[in-house]
Write an enzyme that holds these catalytic residues in place. Structure first.
Site, PDB file in Angstrom:
ATOM      1  N   GLN A 142      51.144  33.636  46.459  1.00 54.39           N
ATOM      2  CA  GLN A 142      50.680  34.834  47.183  1.00 54.39           C
ATOM      3  C   GLN A 142      49.428  34.506  47.997  1.00 54.39           C
ATOM      4  O   GLN A 142      48.585  33.746  47.525  1.00 54.39           O
ATOM      5  CB  GLN A 142      50.339  35.937  46.170  1.00 54.39           C
ATOM      6  CG  GLN A 142      49.908  37.253  46.804  1.00 54.39           C
ATOM      7  CD  GLN A 142      49.140  38.149  45.829  1.00 54.39           C
ATOM      8  OE1 GLN A 142      47.926  38.231  45.842  1.00 54.39           O
ATOM      9  NE2 GLN A 142      49.879  38.828  44.960  1.00 54.39           N
ATOM     10  N   HIS A 144      46.145  36.039  50.705  1.00 58.59           N
ATOM     11  CA  HIS A 144      45.361  37.134  51.277  1.00 58.59           C
ATOM     12  C   HIS A 144      45.406  37.046  52.795  1.00 58.59           C
ATOM     13  O   HIS A 144      45.271  35.953  53.348  1.00 58.59           O
ATOM     14  CB  HIS A 144      43.868  36.981  50.927  1.00 58.59           C
ATOM     15  CG  HIS A 144      43.532  37.155  49.486  1.00 58.59           C
ATOM     16  ND1 HIS A 144      42.380  36.627  48.944  1.00 58.59           N
ATOM     17  CD2 HIS A 144      44.163  37.811  48.493  1.00 58.59           C
ATOM     18  CE1 HIS A 144      42.307  36.942  47.669  1.00 58.59           C
ATOM     19  NE2 HIS A 144      43.383  37.661  47.358  1.00 58.59           N
ATOM     20  N   GLU A 171      48.737  40.026  50.594  1.00 55.55           N
ATOM     21  CA  GLU A 171      47.881  41.136  50.194  1.00 55.55           C
ATOM     22  C   GLU A 171      46.762  41.290  51.213  1.00 55.55           C
ATOM     23  O   GLU A 171      46.186  40.297  51.649  1.00 55.55           O
ATOM     24  CB  GLU A 171      47.291  40.804  48.813  1.00 55.55           C
ATOM     25  CG  GLU A 171      46.299  41.820  48.285  1.00 55.55           C
ATOM     26  CD  GLU A 171      45.689  41.390  46.944  1.00 55.55           C
ATOM     27  OE1 GLU A 171      45.645  40.187  46.666  1.00 55.55           O
ATOM     28  OE2 GLU A 171      45.242  42.273  46.202  1.00 55.55           O
ATOM     29  N   GLU A 222      49.503  46.196  43.458  1.00 57.72           N
ATOM     30  CA  GLU A 222      48.972  45.265  42.456  1.00 57.72           C
ATOM     31  C   GLU A 222      47.633  45.700  41.890  1.00 57.72           C
ATOM     32  O   GLU A 222      47.288  45.348  40.766  1.00 57.72           O
ATOM     33  CB  GLU A 222      48.826  43.885  43.125  1.00 57.72           C
ATOM     34  CG  GLU A 222      48.170  42.809  42.289  1.00 57.72           C
ATOM     35  CD  GLU A 222      48.111  41.490  43.038  1.00 57.72           C
ATOM     36  OE1 GLU A 222      48.962  40.642  42.759  1.00 57.72           O
ATOM     37  OE2 GLU A 222      47.236  41.312  43.898  1.00 57.72           O
ATOM     38  N   GLN A 297      48.610  40.783  37.199  1.00 53.29           N
ATOM     39  CA  GLN A 297      47.758  39.805  37.861  1.00 53.29           C
ATOM     40  C   GLN A 297      46.583  39.561  36.922  1.00 53.29           C
ATOM     41  O   GLN A 297      45.813  40.482  36.660  1.00 53.29           O
ATOM     42  CB  GLN A 297      47.256  40.342  39.207  1.00 53.29           C
ATOM     43  CG  GLN A 297      46.107  39.527  39.783  1.00 53.29           C
ATOM     44  CD  GLN A 297      45.541  40.071  41.091  1.00 53.29           C
ATOM     45  OE1 GLN A 297      45.541  39.383  42.096  1.00 53.29           O
ATOM     46  NE2 GLN A 297      45.084  41.301  41.081  1.00 53.29           N
ATOM     47  N   ASP A 336      42.171  33.078  42.722  1.00 53.52           N
ATOM     48  CA  ASP A 336      41.886  33.848  43.923  1.00 53.52           C
ATOM     49  C   ASP A 336      40.396  33.826  44.231  1.00 53.52           C
ATOM     50  O   ASP A 336      39.956  33.040  45.042  1.00 53.52           O
ATOM     51  CB  ASP A 336      42.493  35.259  43.873  1.00 53.52           C
ATOM     52  CG  ASP A 336      42.328  35.952  42.539  1.00 53.52           C
ATOM     53  OD1 ASP A 336      41.636  35.406  41.664  1.00 53.52           O
ATOM     54  OD2 ASP A 336      42.895  37.036  42.356  1.00 53.52           O
ATOM     55  N   SER A 363      47.009  34.367  43.062  1.00 47.46           N
ATOM     56  CA  SER A 363      47.264  35.777  43.374  1.00 47.46           C
ATOM     57  C   SER A 363      46.275  36.171  44.460  1.00 47.46           C
ATOM     58  O   SER A 363      45.560  37.155  44.370  1.00 47.46           O
ATOM     59  CB  SER A 363      47.148  36.651  42.138  1.00 47.46           C
ATOM     60  OG  SER A 363      45.981  36.387  41.427  1.00 47.46           O
TER      61      SER A 363
END
Lengths: 559, 138
Positions: A142, A144, A171, A222, A297, A336, A363
């Site tokens: 995943q 950002h 995200e 999420e 998460q 992250d 994540s």
């Protein structure tokens, strides 16, 4: 005193900019071994847990009660709890014991028992266990996509690049929250413009996030936070029951969601009740399980500085990912928020998730430069794309990314920005100019982009909400602008809601629009020669880097 | 109701599309681009039907995921509840947001008005716990 030359060199190393602190168990500044953590234990009467981890039911706080009544299988709990922690840890790492068999025991364990189990394990054993216990067979990742100026054109272009590089979830979040509808539209358009089936989300306050989801502007959610002590849960303005209700609300609209938690959040919010960070995180994991949410998460997330500062903190972070997977939840495993100034240290923090593979290794791998990352930075940045791809190739480990030649990336960025231009025009939102498209195609970050009229954008963002614009309006805008394939992709993503297939544990959509989840792509690791191993076409893809030379002609680059 | 086998029937959209309908009675294959452009598809067509959530609950149970199945069962009930009411109930469940009486009224409304016994049970349980832990309003 006089310092040696070597000390001066060591003093100047980035790792010494990181913060380190002694343990202080009384306030919870301890990773996974507090003298105030409870001893494991359970007593069940007529199917009800009447005592858990040394506390009688009458003294349960609301987290204890939710876990006892919803997460733990009371029928098998006495038998499961009778196993020693070492025995259960052996089940976890023994490749001949199936994942399913482990689940049969774990569903009867209390928080303190799960803590006792992982306390017997070193990080290599935890990685072995994670390799077997992650829910989905195929690992994923995943990213950002955010902007320091909340610039939707940038969000779209970086979403497109991230999608092309392999991320299956994207995200975004905001500097100015009122920008959210435009950012969410940009993320969705950018993602589908580059590679179909990427799922997108916009991290916002719970009720607003649900509203954007209901409208089909975002694809999943999420940022549904849960906490490990009752006072902190209440400070977050929620309870396990409000969150469980919210979980059902998302499912009732066909929208995938996962909860979020992480070690260190209770210390950071000033109420850890003297418990270790990992013990409290295990309570979060079991609240998630009890709520019937498909995934979590975790991996400290936005509190990584806290476990990162204490001894064995990063071991505890791996342990929380392992426990989430071990109770059969999808795990989007952190890596992250920015964690260290040291490149060595941030790589060491990454490997325990990358090597065994998790449902989402990061994540939130930052698809934008650090200054544009509105989640306070990430452990991985766009500047690390080539390193990541090289590590995958060196170790033959699938981190779900790939090298993409520059001309394809530039084409995808421009395509995404043009698609957004068409959607904004169709929806009568402030125009995306050709100058912006040109700039964003070649930009690294928002500093290289023309400034937008923020006031007009914010008015337009409000109008998206007021006019009741939905995902279908975005589809129509794309189609009207001639972006038929992007429109088809988005409509296919929206159509997933009707079947609810994406609601299952660890579900993603492949670029071919097939649903892959723990139901039809269950992790089947059973020791050497089994489970997911990159091979065939995927391994060939992983072999390509920015610069690889021909074996027969070293003057010629083959990538 | 069909007896679903997770190994054979999932994903439902690919393996058992004949079982799926939108809440408005359309089939998935009816949700085409042409239909969208012709104005024949509205946001209400992109929702999941309660019957579908019950099928997915069967898949969850059949995969050994009891709590996930229970969540889907509650979700099936909530398909009948309007967006605004869903958000109001969520906000009412926050700490110190409601009296016990208010929570019991919500449970009653979920039971009577929306035939949502699973959700009503969750709210009643919250009312008891909130009272014991002193996080009711007032």
């Amino acid at each position: 005193m006089r310092h040696s030359k070597r000390t001066e060199i060591l003093e100047a190393k980035p790792v010494n900019l990181d913060g380190f602190v002694e343990e202080w168990p009384e306030v919870g500044m301890v990773a996974m071994d507090s003298p105030y953590d409870p001893e494991p234990g359970i007593r069940v009467e007529q199917g009800t847990v009447v005592e858990m981890d040394g506390k009688p039911r009458a003294e349960f706080d609301f987290i204890d009660q939710f876990i006892a009544d919803h997460a733990i299988d009371a029928d098998i709990a006495p038998e499961a709890m009778a196993h020693s922690a070492e025995h259960i840890a052996h089940l976890l790492i023994d490749a001949t014991v199936s994942r399913r068999a482990v689940l049969g025991v774990v569903r009867g364990l209390t928080p303190a028992k799960l803590l006792a189990v992982v306390k017997t394990m070193n990080v290599v054993e935890m990685m072995m266990a994670l390799q077997k216990m992650r829910a989905r067979r195929t690992p994923s990742n995943q990213a950002h996509s955010t902007s320091a100026r909340d610039n939707p054109v940038q969000i779209a272009a970086d979403a497109a690049e991230a999608a092309l590089r392999g991320f299956r979830e994207l995200e975004t979040t905001l500097g100015v929250v009122r920008y959210a509808p435009l950012a969410a539209i940009a993320l969705q358009v950018g993602a589908q413009a580059a590679r179909p089936g990427v799922l997108t989300q916009c991290a916002l306050e719970e009720a607003t996030e649900l509203e954007l989801g209901m409208r089909g502007i975002t694809g999943y959610a999420e940022t549904i936070s849960v906490y490990g002590t009752e006072p902190v849960f209440c400070d977050g303005d929620d309870t396990p029951w409000s969150k469980a209700f919210l979980a059902s609300a998302y499912a009732s609209r066909g929208i995938k969601m996962r909860f979020t938690s992480g070690t260190g959040s209770e210390v950071q919010m000033g109420n850890a009740e003297g418990k270790s960070m990992l013990y409290l995180e295990i309570r979060c994991i079991l609240v998630t399980k009890g709520a019937g949410v498909q995934g979590l998460q975790n991996g400290s997330i936005s509190c990584i500085g806290v476990p990162g500062a204490v001894p064995a903190g990063i071991r505890a972070v791996l342990a929380e990912n392992l426990i989430a997977s071990t109770v059969d939840l999808e795990c989007a495993s952190g890596n992250d928020q920015s964690f260290s100034h040291s490149d060595m240290r941030r790589t060491a923090r990454l490997l325990p998730q990358l090597l065994p593979g998790t449902d989402f290794v990061c994540s939130g791998y930052s698809g934008v430069p650090n200054y544009d990352n509105m989640f306070a930075g990430s452990n991985l940045d766009p500047e690390d794309y080539d390193d990541w791809n090289t590590i995958q190739r060196d170790l033959q480990v699938d981190g779900a990314l790939r090298h993409v030649p520059e001309e394809r990336i530039l084409a995808a960025r421009a395509h995404a920005a043009r698609a957004l231009q068409a959607v904004f025009a169709h929806l009568e939102l402030p125009p995306v100019t050709d100058k912006e498209i040109e700039a964003v195609t070649y930009a690294h970050g928002s500093q290289e982009l023309p400034l937008r009229d923020v006031l007009e954008d914010l008015k337009a963002a409000q109008s998206v909400l007021d006019r009741g614009i939905t995902g279908l309006d975005i589809v129509k805008g794309l189609e009207a602008g001639g972006f038929t394939e992007v429109a088809e992709s988005l409509l296919t993503v929206l159509r997933q809601r009707i079947s609810g297939d994406l609601l299952h544990t660890s579900a993603i959509l492949t670029p071919e629009m097939e649903t892959l989840s723990a139901v039809n792509d269950a992790n089947d690791y059973a020791g050497p020669g089994t489970g997911y191993r990159p091979s065939g076409q995927r391994w060939e893809e992983m072999k390509r880097l920015r610069h690889v030379v021909s074996a027969s002609n070293p003057e010629e680059e083959v990538s | 109701m069909a007896e679903l086998d997770p190994a054979l029937d999932y994903p439902l959209a690919a393996r058992r599309p004949e079982l799926l309908r939108t809440p408005t009675g359309k089939r998935i294959e009816d949700i085409t681009m042409q239909a969208v452009l012709d104005g024949e598809v509205g946001p209400e067509d992109l929702r999941i039907a309660p019957e579908t959530l019950r099928l997915q609950a069967e898949i969850a149970d059949g995969s050994g995921r009891r709590q996930l199945g229970e969540n889907f069962a509650r979700a099936a009930e909530l398909t009948r509840v309007p967006d605004q009411t869903v958000l109001e109930i969520y906000n009412a469940l926050r700490p110190w947001a409601s009296t016990k009486q208010r929570l019991l009224e919500i449970a009653e409304q979920l039971d009577r008005e929306y035939t949502a016994p699973g959700c009503a049970e969750l709210v009643r349980e919250a009312a008891e716990v909130y009272e014991r832990r002193d996080i009711l309003a007032g």
